[in-house]
Motif scaffolding. Structure first.
Motif, mmCIF file in Angstrom:
data_model
loop_
_atom_site.group_PDB
_atom_site.id
_atom_site.type_symbol
_atom_site.label_atom_id
_atom_site.label_comp_id
_atom_site.label_asym_id
_atom_site.label_seq_id
_atom_site.Cartn_x
_atom_site.Cartn_y
_atom_site.Cartn_z
ATOM 1 N N ALA A 10 38.033 36.315 45.067
ATOM 2 C CA ALA A 10 38.544 37.672 45.261
ATOM 3 C C ALA A 10 37.421 38.680 45.486
ATOM 4 O O ALA A 10 37.655 39.734 46.092
ATOM 5 N N TRP A 11 36.192 38.375 45.027
ATOM 6 C CA TRP A 11 35.095 39.318 45.201
ATOM 7 C C TRP A 11 34.653 39.442 46.654
ATOM 8 O O TRP A 11 33.903 40.357 46.999
ATOM 9 N N ARG A 12 35.105 38.545 47.506
ATOM 10 C CA ARG A 12 34.764 38.692 48.927
ATOM 11 C C ARG A 12 35.366 39.958 49.522
ATOM 12 O O ARG A 12 34.888 40.462 50.528
ATOM 13 N N SER A 13 36.401 40.474 48.898
ATOM 14 C CA SER A 13 37.044 41.687 49.398
ATOM 15 C C SER A 13 36.390 42.955 48.858
ATOM 16 O O SER A 13 36.778 44.055 49.245
ATOM 17 N N ASP A 14 35.423 42.820 47.956
ATOM 18 C CA ASP A 14 34.776 44.000 47.371
ATOM 19 C C ASP A 14 33.303 43.693 47.121
ATOM 20 O O ASP A 14 32.837 43.650 45.985
ATOM 21 N N LEU A 15 32.570 43.509 48.193
ATOM 22 C CA LEU A 15 31.155 43.177 48.055
ATOM 23 C C LEU A 15 30.364 44.343 47.471
ATOM 24 O O LEU A 15 29.359 44.140 46.794
ATOM 25 N N ASP A 16 30.804 45.572 47.721
ATOM 26 C CA ASP A 16 30.069 46.736 47.232
ATOM 27 C C ASP A 16 30.160 46.869 45.714
ATOM 28 O O ASP A 16 29.243 47.397 45.083
ATOM 29 N N GLY A 17 31.254 46.427 45.122
ATOM 30 C CA GLY A 17 31.424 46.574 43.677
ATOM 31 C C GLY A 17 30.826 45.453 42.858
ATOM 32 O O GLY A 17 30.876 45.502 41.629
ATOM 33 N N GLN A 18 30.236 44.456 43.508
ATOM 34 C CA GLN A 18 29.732 43.295 42.775
ATOM 35 C C GLN A 18 28.537 43.630 41.890
ATOM 36 O O GLN A 18 28.423 43.128 40.786
#
Length: 876
Positions: free
Chosen positions: A591-599
């Protein structure tokens, strides 16, 4: 050729998408594109409600190549009955005509047109549905006059063709899909809208059945660092009207298998037992960079995959009910269904297994998932089949999967085309190879998967009819070209972010069960089928670029290593370890592929939590240089436990050379929370030198010991002879002091003035003199006591030269008195230092027989004469 058909289909799809973007054309005619461009509606939404909420034609409206499509009228196919048509069946086609314009449409007629020519192959079916010419369906079967349709009004219609009305013969017409169309026209003959669809002609049923396996994922699509914890976001994902609940309703038929993320089971179990956890919710907010708030601004029913406020306003009671109900549906739905267990938090396998050094993290993820499954469901799920979310696998990932005991992997068929190219649809099975390992590939059909996905987004029956036709065409292909057509097996899957309309999916599964050419199957049968030769699987640069950043993996590995080191020391607090393991694994979720900036923010939050536990246990060595001066001594270190938990640890010492020997390692001890503990190890010096000693803080016991933190090194200056030389030096110093004392005493004797021996008084003489004096003083008292005053004249007078008052003259030497009753009656003076009264020098006196002063006194009192053994006989 199928390859060329796919190319043409891709070009057509791209052109249609561009047309939609520019606003030149209406929505695409393809069911897949139509469904993907439409927002998912709640399960209880009717087609009429969809119309009113969207405010215009839905994405299922068609643009035709042979006639100008009207943006005012839209036809929707609701149902085609029966699923397979024979000469004995009445064909019933139902639908809805919607007027989206602001004015009424007059004299609208809907016509059912048909073509007798069968669609030859699956590509022909898809081509017809996407861009077929309506003119090819020249036979008019039925029409209905809808009259005037007011603005924003929907009018249903039903077209019934009696048995035998199709004009097909049970003997001369072969099994297979046939094209038909629904055309809406005005009184002037202008075409307003048209639908291209299919029906399956099955005069005597199919000679072969195509095995179809359907698989739907039950995973979260919301990136989080608290996967599996009882957060408010987790509760929102399990509410009755949430996306995951809609999937459960849509896949109520056990023919559809599940791939379940154990994190969802963990969250449901935690919510069921204790409701929402404030600590877990706070961790999630810190990972998102939000300040914890106490106000709620969102509806409890708001789906988690939509944008929502931080606080969703879900009560504990609502969360408990949602967790209990969702877990109960999973437990009951497992019966007679294929259920796979995914890695915990739906780990991105290609990102996790990058470099081939992180298979241990996947093994731990599987182990964590199995323990949760046993707790929540009573038994673990089958987890030896891996399913990368993007349907692709790298060679490094293959090695990692083999290393962790996986046997099969679910991939996209497009990653392994048949080699050489074949004209039919083969079994969805292959062999996936890396340099050193192989896995069984379970390949899902991309086209069938798209239709299965779209069936949950299509408010009508168009997608269902297309899928039935494609499956019929595949069944026909396999019957003609292969001898094992009875065992043909294909796979269709839904994507991770699937949000279906339950009723539409249920319509598809009902139709599939009625279809005589389809047998709903399982992954086990797919794995037992035969495989054709295929190309090596593809994993290109595009797939490589879409992986998670390397920082996620490297930091997760470091945190997992630290946590694994301290875990054995936490005797009664393994739940703390599991919570942190869940958070670490969450960083590697697909699911983190959709929010790379928040990683980055999420990663820092998890690192802080792990560091708060592992960084508060320190090994203190004191000074970095120690001196070892004895043959045997103790080396001390201290362990400081600043955590909130009791820890059982030990310390090990190892010398860098043979000059120092560690005799015995300390035993493990339990250190209370917030306390310190000293460890002392006994060591023996072997030879002089400087030795580096390394000390480690250990957890666990036996072969499972782990090193906690970094080893500490200090220098020991080994000087074993210093003790001997020190003792010798002290002995020499004491000897010198003794010698000096003797010399000083000798010198003092030489310088001391000499005293003549004759001047030293004799102790015996002094005692005798004291006795005489006492006798003389006592004599008058005795006489007075024995003879009263009346007889005083009769008392003989004392000698003339002795009086009571006369002073006694002391001599320089000893005196000797005559024996009682002697005639002399006087004492004779003796010269000092002589042995006789005459003054003649005598022999020096030695040891006297009686040294007590009381003896002479008693002798004098009784009048006895004291005889000196040194006195001459003539003077006695």
């Amino acid at each position: 050729m199928r390859y060329l058909a796919n190319v043409r289909r891709g070009l057509t799809t791209g052109m249609l998408t561009m047309a939609i973007t520019l606003g030149v054309l209406g929505p695409s005619t393809a069911p897949a594109l139509a469904a993907s461009s439409r927002q998912a509606q709640p399960s209880n939404t009717t087609p009429e409600q969809v119309t009113t909420t969207t405010g215009g034609p839905s994405a299922s409206s068609k643009t035709l190549g042979t006639a100008a499509a009207s943006r005012n009228l839209q036809l929707t196919l609701s149902r085609v009955s029966p699923t397979s048509v024979t000469a004995q069946d009445d064909l019933v086609v139902t639908g809805v005509a919607r007027n989206f314009s602001a004015r009424a449409l007059k004299n609208v007629t809907v016509s059912l047109r048909f073509s007798y020519t069968a669609l030859d192959g699956r590509d022909a079916v898809v081509d017809w549905v996407e861009k077929g010419d309506v003119a090819t369906t020249g036979t008019l079967l039925k029409s209905q006059d809808l009259g005037s349709i007011r603005a924003k009004q929907s009018v249903p219609f039903t077209l019934t063709v009696p048995a035998g009305g199709l004009g097909l013969s049970s003997w001369s017409s072969s099994f297979g899909p046939r094209p038909f169309s629904l055309v809406a026209s005005s009184a002037a003959g202008r075409q307003l809208d048209a639908i291209r669809s299919t029906l399956v002609w099955a005069p005597q049923g199919s000679d072969s059945k195509l095995g179809l396996t359907l698989l739907a994922p039950l995973t979260s699509v919301v990136p989080s660092t608290t996967a599996g914890l009882a957060t408010e976001e987790a509760a929102a994902e399990l509410l009755p009207d949430s996306r995951l609940s809609r999937i459960l309703t849509a896949t109520d038929d056990p023919a559809i298998g599940w791939a379940v993320d154990p994190a969802l089971l963990a969250a449901a179990q935690s919510l069921k037992e204790g409701g929402i956890s404030d600590a877990a919710t706070k961790d999630d907010e810190e990972a998102d960079g939000d300040e914890p708030t106490s106000s709620s601004s969102a509806s409890p029913s708001q789906p988690p995959d939509n944008e929502a406020a931080t606080e969703l306003g879900i009560s504990n009671e609502t969360a408990k009910t949602a967790g209990t109900a969702w877990l109960s549906r999973i437990t009951s739905g497992r019966k007679k269904r294929t259920v796979l267990g995914l890695p915990y938090a739906d780990t991105d396998l290609n990102s996790l297994l990058k470099g081939g050094k992180s298979s241990g993290l996947l093994r731990q993820s599987d182990k964590l998932g199995e323990s949760i499954e046993k707790e929540a469901l009573g038994s673990s799920l089958y987890s030896r089949i891996a399913w990368p979310a993007d349907g692709q696998i790298s060679r490094q990932a293959i090695d990692g999967l083999v290393d962790t005991g996986h046997q099969s992997v679910i991939l996209s068929e497009g990653q392994q085309p048949a080699d050489p190219e074949i004209s039919y649809t083969p079994n969805g099975k292959s062999t996936v190879r890396s340099k050193d390992n192989t896995l069984t590939g379970l390949l899902y059909d991309d086209e069938l998967s798209g239709l299965f996905t779209d069936s949950g987004r299509d408010p009508g029956a168009e997608t269902t009819q297309t899928m039935l036709a494609v499956l019929a065409a595949i069944s026909t292909e396999s019957a003609v070209t292969t001898s094992d057509s009875q065992s043909r097996q294909v796979l269709a899957v839904a994507p991770r972010n699937w949000d279906p309309r339950p009723g539409d999916v249920q319509r598809l599964t009902s139709a599939l069960r009625e279809a005589s050419w389809v047998s709903l199957s399982s992954l086990k049968k797919l794995g037992q089928s035969s495989a054709v030769d295929r190309e090596s699987h593809r994993y290109g640069r595009k797939a490589l670029r879409s992986e998670l950043p390397k920082g996620n993996l490297s930091n997760a590995l470091a945190m997992d290593r630290e946590l694994g080191n301290i875990a054995p020391a936490l005797i009664n607090n393994q739940d703390v370890v599991q919570r942190l393991e869940q958070r670490i694994t969450s960083l590697l979720s697909y699911a983190w592929r959709s929010d790379l900036d928040g990683q980055a923010q999420a990663r820092r939050a998890v690192m802080d939590d792990v560091g708060d536990l592992t960084g508060k246990v320190q090994l203190l060595i004191g000074t970095e240089s120690k001196v070892f001066t004895a043959r045997s001594a103790l080396i001390p270190v201290t362990v400081d436990n600043k955590t909130d938990f009791d820890l059982r640890v030990s310390v090990s010492f190892s010398a860098g050379s043979g000059q120092l020997k560690i005799d015995r390692q300390p035993d493990p001890v339990t250190i209370l929370a917030g306390h310190r503990q000293s460890f002392r190890v006994e060591a023996t010096a072997i030879a002089t030198g400087n030795v580096l000693v390394q000390t480690k803080l250990l957890t666990g016991e036996g072969t499972k010991q782990r090193v906690l933190g970094s080893p500490q090194t200090f220098e020991v200056k080994v000087r074993p002879k210093w003790e001997s030389w020190g003792m010798i030096g002290m002995a020499v110093l004491l000897g010198l002091l003794l010698l000096v004392g003797l010399l000083r005493s000798f010198r003092r004797n030489k310088t001391r003035p000499k005293v003549p021996l004759s001047t030293i008084p004799d102790i015996d003489d002094e005692a005798t003199r004291a006795a005489r004096k006492a006798t003389k003083e006592a004599a008058p008292r005795v006489a007075t006591d024995e003879f009263p005053a009346a007889n005083a004249p009769d008392t003989p007078s004392a000698p003339a030269d002795v009086t009571d008052s006369a002073p006694i003259q002391r001599s320089a030497g000893a005196t000797e008195r005559s024996p009682q009753g002697s005639g002399t009656g006087e004492d004779k003076l003796r010269a000092s230092g002589t042995g006789s009264a005459s003054g003649t020098p005598g022999t020096p006196r030695g040891m006297h027989e009686q040294k007590s002063s009381s003896v002479p006194t008693m002798a004098a009192t009784k009048g006895a004469e004291r005889r000196s053994p040194t006195m001459p006989k003539e003077n006695r």
